[in-house]
Design a protein around this motif. Structure first.
Motif, PDB file in Angstrom:
ATOM      1  N   LEU A  80       0.854  -1.181   0.000  1.00 45.19           N
ATOM      2  CA  LEU A  80       0.000   0.000   0.000  1.00 45.19           C
ATOM      3  C   LEU A  80       0.892   1.233   0.000  1.00 45.19           C
ATOM      4  O   LEU A  80       1.539   1.535   1.003  1.00 45.19           O
ATOM      5  N   GLU A  81       0.942   1.891  -1.142  1.00 43.00           N
ATOM      6  CA  GLU A  81       1.700   3.132  -1.279  1.00 43.00           C
ATOM      7  C   GLU A  81       0.762   4.274  -0.912  1.00 43.00           C
ATOM      8  O   GLU A  81      -0.303   4.422  -1.519  1.00 43.00           O
ATOM      9  N   MET A  82       1.158   5.071   0.075  1.00 48.31           N
ATOM     10  CA  MET A  82       0.298   6.145   0.560  1.00 48.31           C
ATOM     11  C   MET A  82       1.004   7.483   0.393  1.00 48.31           C
ATOM     12  O   MET A  82       2.106   7.668   0.933  1.00 48.31           O
ATOM     13  N   ASN A  83       0.394   8.392  -0.324  1.00 45.30           N
ATOM     14  CA  ASN A  83       0.920   9.738  -0.533  1.00 45.30           C
ATOM     15  C   ASN A  83      -0.103  10.768  -0.066  1.00 45.30           C
ATOM     16  O   ASN A  83      -1.293  10.449   0.069  1.00 45.30           O
ATOM     17  N   GLY A  84       0.369  11.967   0.156  1.00 45.55           N
ATOM     18  CA  GLY A  84      -0.552  13.020   0.589  1.00 45.55           C
ATOM     19  C   GLY A  84      -1.316  12.655   1.841  1.00 45.55           C
ATOM     20  O   GLY A  84      -2.518  12.918   1.953  1.00 45.55           O
ATOM     21  N   LEU A  85      -0.606  12.090   2.796  1.00 43.54           N
ATOM     22  CA  LEU A  85      -1.284  11.598   4.006  1.00 43.54           C
ATOM     23  C   LEU A  85      -1.934  12.742   4.785  1.00 43.54           C
ATOM     24  O   LEU A  85      -1.389  13.859   4.856  1.00 43.54           O
ATOM     25  N   LYS A  86      -3.082  12.425   5.358  1.00 39.04           N
ATOM     26  CA  LYS A  86      -3.859  13.382   6.141  1.00 39.04           C
ATOM     27  C   LYS A  86      -4.038  12.854   7.563  1.00 39.04           C
ATOM     28  O   LYS A  86      -3.983  11.642   7.777  1.00 39.04           O
ATOM     29  N   PRO A  87      -4.291  13.740   8.513  1.00 44.38           N
ATOM     30  CA  PRO A  87      -4.517  13.268   9.890  1.00 44.38           C
ATOM     31  C   PRO A  87      -5.620  12.210   9.982  1.00 44.38           C
ATOM     32  O   PRO A  87      -5.523  11.287  10.796  1.00 44.38           O
ATOM     33  N   GLU A  88      -6.620  12.320   9.134  1.00 43.72           N
ATOM     34  CA  GLU A  88      -7.718  11.343   9.175  1.00 43.72           C
ATOM     35  C   GLU A  88      -7.321   9.968   8.639  1.00 43.72           C
ATOM     36  O   GLU A  88      -8.102   9.017   8.717  1.00 43.72           O
ATOM     37  N   ASP A  89      -6.105   9.837   8.111  1.00 48.54           N
ATOM     38  CA  ASP A  89      -5.601   8.528   7.701  1.00 48.54           C
ATOM     39  C   ASP A  89      -4.983   7.769   8.881  1.00 48.54           C
ATOM     40  O   ASP A  89      -4.611   6.599   8.738  1.00 48.54           O
ATOM     41  N   THR A  90      -4.872   8.424  10.008  1.00 40.72           N
ATOM     42  CA  THR A  90      -4.313   7.786  11.191  1.00 40.72           C
ATOM     43  C   THR A  90      -5.152   6.576  11.589  1.00 40.72           C
ATOM     44  O   THR A  90      -6.363   6.694  11.794  1.00 40.72           O
ATOM     45  N   ALA A  91      -4.503   5.422  11.654  1.00 41.92           N
ATOM     46  CA  ALA A  91      -5.229   4.178  11.956  1.00 41.92           C
ATOM     47  C   ALA A  91      -4.240   3.020  12.033  1.00 41.92           C
ATOM     48  O   ALA A  91      -3.067   3.170  11.661  1.00 41.92           O
ATOM     49  N   LEU A  92      -4.764   1.890  12.467  1.00 42.51           N
ATOM     50  CA  LEU A  92      -4.030   0.630  12.398  1.00 42.51           C
ATOM     51  C   LEU A  92      -4.428  -0.027  11.076  1.00 42.51           C
ATOM     52  O   LEU A  92      -5.624  -0.184  10.796  1.00 42.51           O
ATOM     53  N   TYR A  93      -3.438  -0.341  10.257  1.00 47.77           N
ATOM     54  CA  TYR A  93      -3.691  -0.864   8.918  1.00 47.77           C
ATOM     55  C   TYR A  93      -3.453  -2.383   8.882  1.00 47.77           C
ATOM     56  O   TYR A  93      -2.436  -2.869   9.394  1.00 47.77           O
ATOM     57  N   TYR A  94      -4.383  -3.074   8.241  1.00 51.27           N
ATOM     58  CA  TYR A  94      -4.339  -4.532   8.129  1.00 51.27           C
ATOM     59  C   TYR A  94      -4.497  -4.947   6.671  1.00 51.27           C
ATOM     60  O   TYR A  94      -5.069  -4.225   5.865  1.00 51.27           O
ATOM     61  N   CYS A  95      -4.023  -6.139   6.353  1.00 51.56           N
ATOM     62  CA  CYS A  95      -4.323  -6.705   5.042  1.00 51.56           C
ATOM     63  C   CYS A  95      -4.936  -8.084   5.265  1.00 51.56           C
ATOM     64  O   CYS A  95      -4.771  -8.702   6.318  1.00 51.56           O
ATOM     65  N   ASN A  96      -5.663  -8.568   4.245  1.00 52.08           N
ATOM     66  CA  ASN A  96      -6.276  -9.885   4.340  1.00 52.08           C
ATOM     67  C   ASN A  96      -6.866 -10.265   3.001  1.00 52.08           C
ATOM     68  O   ASN A  96      -7.009  -9.436   2.093  1.00 52.08           O
ATOM     69  N   ARG A  97      -7.213 -11.504   2.897  1.00 51.07           N
ATOM     70  CA  ARG A  97      -7.947 -12.006   1.745  1.00 51.07           C
ATOM     71  C   ARG A  97      -9.380 -11.483   1.857  1.00 51.07           C
ATOM     72  O   ARG A  97      -9.943 -11.440   2.950  1.00 51.07           O
ATOM     73  N   VAL A  98      -9.982 -11.100   0.739  1.00 47.84           N
ATOM     74  CA  VAL A  98     -11.326 -10.533   0.793  1.00 47.84           C
ATOM     75  C   VAL A  98     -12.363 -11.614   1.106  1.00 47.84           C
ATOM     76  O   VAL A  98     -13.211 -11.433   1.988  1.00 47.84           O
ATOM     77  N   SER A  99     -12.315 -12.704   0.373  1.00 45.90           N
ATOM     78  CA  SER A  99     -13.274 -13.784   0.638  1.00 45.90           C
ATOM     79  C   SER A  99     -12.670 -14.748   1.642  1.00 45.90           C
ATOM     80  O   SER A  99     -11.505 -15.091   1.540  1.00 45.90           O
TER      81      SER A  99
END
Length: 114
Positions: A80-99
């Motif tokens: 996950l490439e993240m640019n132009g980060l904003k304060p509202e992007d603050t979070a714990l990020y996870y990945c997973n299989r969708v199904s």
């Protein structure tokens, strides 16, 4: 049992950039759509975006044009490439299989603050 490991989170200033990585060590990695999710403090986990087996990506409106998801089937990695980060992007990020998601990993913390 598939153990998902996310990494790359950090504290950055607004408009900063980060690249998150995630390994999902399953032999069927290349057969499934994978996704990034995030959960801010006190809020429910939300889908950030997903990448199909063919590489097609879909994003939630709040990150369109700023975030890019990619995958490497050989390495069983999702990025996950993240640019132009904003304060509202603050979070714990996870990945997973969708199904049929696997057990969730520990996540990686992204904090955007001046």
């Amino acid at each position: 049992q598939v153990q998902i490991v996310e990494s790359g989170g950090d504290s950055v200033q607004p408009e900063g950039s980060l690249r998150l990585s995630c390994i999902i060590p399953t032999p069927v990695f290349d057969q499934h759509t994978m996704a990034w999710y995030r959960q801010a403090l006190g809020k429910q986990r939300e889908l950030v975006g997903r990448v199909s087996t063919s590489g097609t990506t879909v994003y939630t409106d709040s990150v369109k044009g700023r975030f890019t998801i990619s995958r490497d089937n050989e390495k069983k990695m999702v990025y996950l490439e993240m640019n132009g980060l904003k304060p509202e992007d603050t979070a714990l990020y996870y990945c997973n299989r969708v199904s049929l998601p696997y057990d969730w990993g520990q996540g990686t913390q992204v904090t955007v603050s001046s």
